[in-house]
Design a protein around this motif. Sequence first.
Motif, PDB file in Angstrom:
ATOM      1  N   SER A 220      16.945 -21.945  -7.697  1.00 25.40           N
ATOM      2  CA  SER A 220      15.679 -21.828  -6.973  1.00 25.40           C
ATOM      3  C   SER A 220      15.593 -22.755  -5.770  1.00 25.40           C
ATOM      4  O   SER A 220      15.055 -22.363  -4.722  1.00 25.40           O
ATOM      5  N   ASP A 221      16.089 -23.991  -5.874  1.00 25.19           N
ATOM      6  CA  ASP A 221      15.973 -24.900  -4.730  1.00 25.19           C
ATOM      7  C   ASP A 221      17.011 -24.600  -3.657  1.00 25.19           C
ATOM      8  O   ASP A 221      16.920 -25.134  -2.538  1.00 25.19           O
ATOM      9  N   CYS A 222      17.981 -23.762  -3.964  1.00 27.56           N
ATOM     10  CA  CYS A 222      18.963 -23.299  -2.967  1.00 27.56           C
ATOM     11  C   CYS A 222      18.559 -21.955  -2.383  1.00 27.56           C
ATOM     12  O   CYS A 222      19.362 -21.286  -1.726  1.00 27.56           O
ATOM     13  N   SER A 223      17.310 -21.556  -2.645  1.00 25.57           N
ATOM     14  CA  SER A 223      16.774 -20.291  -2.145  1.00 25.57           C
ATOM     15  C   SER A 223      15.411 -20.558  -1.518  1.00 25.57           C
ATOM     16  O   SER A 223      14.733 -21.523  -1.868  1.00 25.57           O
ATOM     17  N   ALA A 224      15.009 -19.690  -0.604  1.00 23.79           N
ATOM     18  CA  ALA A 224      13.724 -19.893   0.069  1.00 23.79           C
ATOM     19  C   ALA A 224      13.293 -18.597   0.736  1.00 23.79           C
ATOM     20  O   ALA A 224      14.039 -17.613   0.786  1.00 23.79           O
ATOM     21  N   THR A 225      12.065 -18.619   1.273  1.00 29.75           N
ATOM     22  CA  THR A 225      11.548 -17.444   1.969  1.00 29.75           C
ATOM     23  C   THR A 225      10.526 -17.848   3.010  1.00 29.75           C
ATOM     24  O   THR A 225       9.881 -18.902   2.885  1.00 29.75           O
ATOM     25  N   THR A 226      10.381 -17.017   4.024  1.00 24.78           N
ATOM     26  CA  THR A 226       9.319 -17.186   5.008  1.00 24.78           C
ATOM     27  C   THR A 226       8.067 -16.401   4.607  1.00 24.78           C
ATOM     28  O   THR A 226       7.066 -16.435   5.319  1.00 24.78           O
ATOM     29  N   SER A 227       8.115 -15.715   3.492  1.00 25.24           N
ATOM     30  CA  SER A 227       6.983 -14.923   3.019  1.00 25.24           C
ATOM     31  C   SER A 227       5.904 -15.828   2.428  1.00 25.24           C
ATOM     32  O   SER A 227       6.152 -17.007   2.139  1.00 25.24           O
ATOM     33  N   PRO A 228       4.708 -15.299   2.200  1.00 26.97           N
ATOM     34  CA  PRO A 228       3.660 -16.085   1.548  1.00 26.97           C
ATOM     35  C   PRO A 228       4.094 -16.573   0.167  1.00 26.97           C
ATOM     36  O   PRO A 228       4.978 -15.997  -0.476  1.00 26.97           O
ATOM     37  N   SER A 229       3.453 -17.624  -0.309  1.00 28.20           N
ATOM     38  CA  SER A 229       3.859 -18.274  -1.559  1.00 28.20           C
ATOM     39  C   SER A 229       3.788 -17.327  -2.752  1.00 28.20           C
ATOM     40  O   SER A 229       4.581 -17.453  -3.697  1.00 28.20           O
ATOM     41  N   TYR A 230       2.862 -16.371  -2.724  1.00 29.48           N
ATOM     42  CA  TYR A 230       2.757 -15.470  -3.873  1.00 29.48           C
ATOM     43  C   TYR A 230       3.996 -14.586  -3.998  1.00 29.48           C
ATOM     44  O   TYR A 230       4.331 -14.132  -5.094  1.00 29.48           O
ATOM     45  N   CYS A 231       4.709 -14.350  -2.897  1.00 29.28           N
ATOM     46  CA  CYS A 231       5.950 -13.576  -2.975  1.00 29.28           C
ATOM     47  C   CYS A 231       7.021 -14.358  -3.735  1.00 29.28           C
ATOM     48  O   CYS A 231       7.765 -13.786  -4.543  1.00 29.28           O
ATOM     49  N   LEU A 232       7.097 -15.653  -3.472  1.00 34.94           N
ATOM     50  CA  LEU A 232       8.037 -16.496  -4.207  1.00 34.94           C
ATOM     51  C   LEU A 232       7.671 -16.554  -5.680  1.00 34.94           C
ATOM     52  O   LEU A 232       8.545 -16.429  -6.554  1.00 34.94           O
ATOM     53  N   GLU A 233       6.391 -16.721  -5.965  1.00 37.91           N
ATOM     54  CA  GLU A 233       5.955 -16.791  -7.367  1.00 37.91           C
ATOM     55  C   GLU A 233       6.283 -15.498  -8.110  1.00 37.91           C
ATOM     56  O   GLU A 233       6.753 -15.529  -9.253  1.00 37.91           O
ATOM     57  N   ALA A 234       6.048 -14.369  -7.474  1.00 31.55           N
ATOM     58  CA  ALA A 234       6.354 -13.087  -8.112  1.00 31.55           C
ATOM     59  C   ALA A 234       7.847 -12.920  -8.326  1.00 31.55           C
ATOM     60  O   ALA A 234       8.294 -12.388  -9.357  1.00 31.55           O
ATOM     61  N   THR A 235       8.649 -13.390  -7.363  1.00 25.89           N
ATOM     62  CA  THR A 235      10.105 -13.288  -7.499  1.00 25.89           C
ATOM     63  C   THR A 235      10.598 -14.097  -8.681  1.00 25.89           C
ATOM     64  O   THR A 235      11.385 -13.607  -9.509  1.00 25.89           O
ATOM     65  N   LEU A 236      10.163 -15.338  -8.781  1.00 23.18           N
ATOM     66  CA  LEU A 236      10.584 -16.184  -9.905  1.00 23.18           C
ATOM     67  C   LEU A 236      10.147 -15.573 -11.227  1.00 23.18           C
ATOM     68  O   LEU A 236      10.910 -15.556 -12.205  1.00 23.18           O
ATOM     69  N   TYR A 237       8.933 -15.053 -11.268  1.00 19.50           N
ATOM     70  CA  TYR A 237       8.446 -14.417 -12.486  1.00 19.50           C
ATOM     71  C   TYR A 237       9.318 -13.235 -12.870  1.00 19.50           C
ATOM     72  O   TYR A 237       9.743 -13.096 -14.024  1.00 19.50           O
TER      73      TYR A 237
END
Length: 261
Positions: A220-237
Amino acid sequence: MVPLGSTPVNRWRVCRETVDMVRPPPTPYPLAAKAEPQNIVIDLARTAIVVIDMQNDFCSPHGWLSHIGVDVTPVRTPIAPLQALLPRLRGKGVPVLWLNWGNRPDRLNLSPSLLHVYKPTGEGVGLGDPLPGSASPAAGARVLERDSWAAAIVDGLTAEPADIHVAKYRISGFWDTELDSILRNLGVTTLLFAGVNVDQCVLCTLQDANFLGYDCILVSDCSATTSPSYCLEATLYNVKQCFGFVTTSDHLLNGLHSERP
């Protein structure tokens, strides 16, 4: 007997009278790491790390995303943890694959629907178009073109000679590329995923890997996005719920530090 094959783990031995198809199994190299939804033990002898789209057009302040007004600060955050993790993985024989977006110069590998995503009105700077300007290192570079500055690995990360490079031109790196063939020739069953954007190219490549039967672990810390935070949260979920596991570079490094001598 003469060896016949591109890797030691997927090789025949042949002579005029006989073909020996027995492939010696690699010696297991277990690594235990904290992860979610459960802790994991992986076999480094059958593991590779896939680093996706850590390239100038996505991550450089002179690149395409920055040119069209995207703040690329978030997608630069994986650089430091990857700097620490990749050398340690290479030292254990783990293949490093750089999966960067790289169009053909004639764009014959791009469909209208794909071009539309990034140039919906037909105006602006889309896939394969030259970046304007004259002062930056990106001046005149064609967006995401293979073997160009645009598709090169971003400053701060360095490929080693033994690393493997695969060009993609879809959101998923498995479509119409040699990625799956390379991984199978390497005898890989477990994939560590890193890169950008985690909710788009990283996630879609990870999903396809899961569908193909690979064990999938998002770092996870070697990955990132320019999308809104909810996109990251949904991806991790969704990765934890449906497609694999989530860990961090620190957990992997701690597993390497705690190895028996």
